[in-house]
Scaffold this motif. Sequence first.
Motif, mmCIF file in Angstrom:
data_model
loop_
_atom_site.group_PDB
_atom_site.id
_atom_site.type_symbol
_atom_site.label_atom_id
_atom_site.label_comp_id
_atom_site.label_asym_id
_atom_site.label_seq_id
_atom_site.Cartn_x
_atom_site.Cartn_y
_atom_site.Cartn_z
ATOM 1 N N THR A 41 -1.779 -7.297 -4.926
ATOM 2 C CA THR A 41 -0.848 -6.282 -5.435
ATOM 3 C C THR A 41 -1.025 -4.970 -4.677
ATOM 4 O O THR A 41 -0.041 -4.307 -4.315
ATOM 5 C CB THR A 41 -1.082 -6.056 -6.941
ATOM 6 N N THR A 42 -2.275 -4.614 -4.414
ATOM 7 C CA THR A 42 -2.554 -3.382 -3.669
ATOM 8 C C THR A 42 -2.095 -3.491 -2.225
ATOM 9 O O THR A 42 -1.494 -2.555 -1.679
ATOM 10 C CB THR A 42 -4.054 -3.048 -3.749
ATOM 11 N N ALA A 43 -2.359 -4.628 -1.583
ATOM 12 C CA ALA A 43 -1.937 -4.801 -0.188
ATOM 13 C C ALA A 43 -0.422 -4.689 -0.056
ATOM 14 O O ALA A 43 0.097 -3.982 0.820
ATOM 15 C CB ALA A 43 -2.426 -6.153 0.339
ATOM 16 N N ILE A 44 0.308 -5.376 -0.947
ATOM 17 C CA ILE A 44 1.771 -5.364 -0.892
ATOM 18 C C ILE A 44 2.316 -3.950 -1.121
ATOM 19 O O ILE A 44 3.143 -3.452 -0.347
ATOM 20 C CB ILE A 44 2.362 -6.319 -1.959
ATOM 21 N N ASN A 45 1.854 -3.322 -2.189
ATOM 22 C CA ASN A 45 2.456 -2.053 -2.588
ATOM 23 C C ASN A 45 1.995 -0.875 -1.738
ATOM 24 O O ASN A 45 2.774 0.044 -1.476
ATOM 25 C CB ASN A 45 2.196 -1.813 -4.070
ATOM 26 N N LEU A 46 0.756 -0.898 -1.287
ATOM 27 C CA LEU A 46 0.318 0.126 -0.341
ATOM 28 C C LEU A 46 1.102 -0.003 0.958
ATOM 29 O O LEU A 46 1.568 0.996 1.518
ATOM 30 C CB LEU A 46 -1.181 -0.009 -0.076
ATOM 31 N N GLY A 47 1.283 -1.243 1.433
ATOM 32 C CA GLY A 47 2.048 -1.451 2.653
ATOM 33 C C GLY A 47 3.477 -0.959 2.523
ATOM 34 O O GLY A 47 4.009 -0.294 3.417
ATOM 35 N N ALA A 48 4.109 -1.276 1.386
ATOM 36 C CA ALA A 48 5.496 -0.847 1.168
ATOM 37 C C ALA A 48 5.597 0.672 1.115
ATOM 38 O O ALA A 48 6.541 1.268 1.663
ATOM 39 C CB ALA A 48 6.028 -1.466 -0.118
ATOM 40 N N CYS A 49 4.633 1.315 0.479
ATOM 41 C CA CYS A 49 4.665 2.780 0.353
ATOM 42 C C CYS A 49 4.371 3.462 1.683
ATOM 43 O O CYS A 49 4.930 4.524 1.980
ATOM 44 C CB CYS A 49 3.695 3.242 -0.729
ATOM 45 N N LEU A 50 3.504 2.876 2.506
ATOM 46 C CA LEU A 50 3.269 3.425 3.846
ATOM 47 C C LEU A 50 4.530 3.300 4.696
ATOM 48 O O LEU A 50 4.880 4.216 5.448
ATOM 49 C CB LEU A 50 2.100 2.698 4.520
ATOM 50 N N ALA A 51 5.239 2.170 4.556
ATOM 51 C CA ALA A 51 6.507 2.009 5.274
ATOM 52 C C ALA A 51 7.537 3.032 4.794
ATOM 53 O O ALA A 51 8.297 3.581 5.588
ATOM 54 C CB ALA A 51 7.030 0.582 5.076
ATOM 55 N N GLU A 52 7.522 3.310 3.487
ATOM 56 C CA GLU A 52 8.436 4.306 2.936
ATOM 57 C C GLU A 52 8.152 5.688 3.502
ATOM 58 O O GLU A 52 9.059 6.525 3.628
ATOM 59 C CB GLU A 52 8.303 4.320 1.408
ATOM 60 N N LEU A 53 6.903 5.934 3.893
ATOM 61 C CA LEU A 53 6.529 7.207 4.508
ATOM 62 C C LEU A 53 6.945 7.276 5.983
ATOM 63 O O LEU A 53 6.724 8.291 6.645
ATOM 64 C CB LEU A 53 5.016 7.416 4.407
ATOM 65 N N GLY A 54 7.533 6.187 6.483
ATOM 66 C CA GLY A 54 7.977 6.171 7.868
ATOM 67 C C GLY A 54 7.011 5.512 8.829
ATOM 68 O O GLY A 54 7.179 5.626 10.051
ATOM 69 N N CYS A 55 6.002 4.830 8.313
ATOM 70 C CA CYS A 55 5.000 4.169 9.155
ATOM 71 C C CYS A 55 5.359 2.691 9.326
ATOM 72 O O CYS A 55 5.574 1.991 8.332
ATOM 73 C CB CYS A 55 3.611 4.279 8.520
#
Length: 280
Positions: A41-55
Amino acid sequence: MSDEPERTVPPSADDRASTLRRPLPRVIAVANQKGGVGKTTTAINLGACLAELGCRTLIVDLDPQGNASTGLGIETRGLATSMYHVLLHDVPLEDCVEPTAVRGLFLAPASLDLAGAEIELVPLFSREHRLRKAIEAVLDDYDYVLIDCPPSLGLLTVNGLNAAHEVLVPIQCEYYALEGLGQLLRNVDLVQRNLNPRLELSTIVCVMYDARTKLAEQVVDEVRNHFGDTVCRTVVPRTVRLSEAPSYGQPIITFDPMSRGASAYRAVAQEVHHGSTRIG
């Protein structure tokens, strides 16, 4: 001139972060040998939020259960290439990367074949370095690579730790939260000393926090006392929406973008990314 000694101001959290900035791209192994602690859950959602930051972010699903893959809407059955083929048959990592519904977020999926990879890797040359070599070939294409390690300490996890620059550990805010963590840290130390000197424990995230219980608060306090600034200031609550999102193949920021879980993982991503710096 006064004889009064000069006063020193203790560094703030932001000051400390600025001295610990890590260069992009960053390769982070998300690991905890206990199952059911919110690792995927952390891997998925941290990844999605980092992508949302433009990464540009790549999640490498190294868990034979493939929960990170299905949690991002990727059907693992019938895949032509997966992490199994990358590790066992030298297929280039770029050939198995799949786009997700989140802009800037990509996935290297797992398949059930990975369950046998622990045994199949044993006789192979340079067996602990296979994931590192695969990631190094694509690293310039991403800002972050998150490796979702299996809940075990076998060769797959060793590959994940050897390929990573840092380790992020989710800890559930429940009884026995620290159980097994000592063994994980000993293995991180072994990998650091024998395979990957740059590896460090960079981040601990307290997850499954239930504000209604005194125990959750006590666990967070205990973890902070043990690990200090390594622990994220943000705690991730236990919510129904976070539990439901994977069954719909979505991260929480698309499944329920205004939920408490989405807000928490956005804050965790900000904390993780705040310690980054772009070189060049």
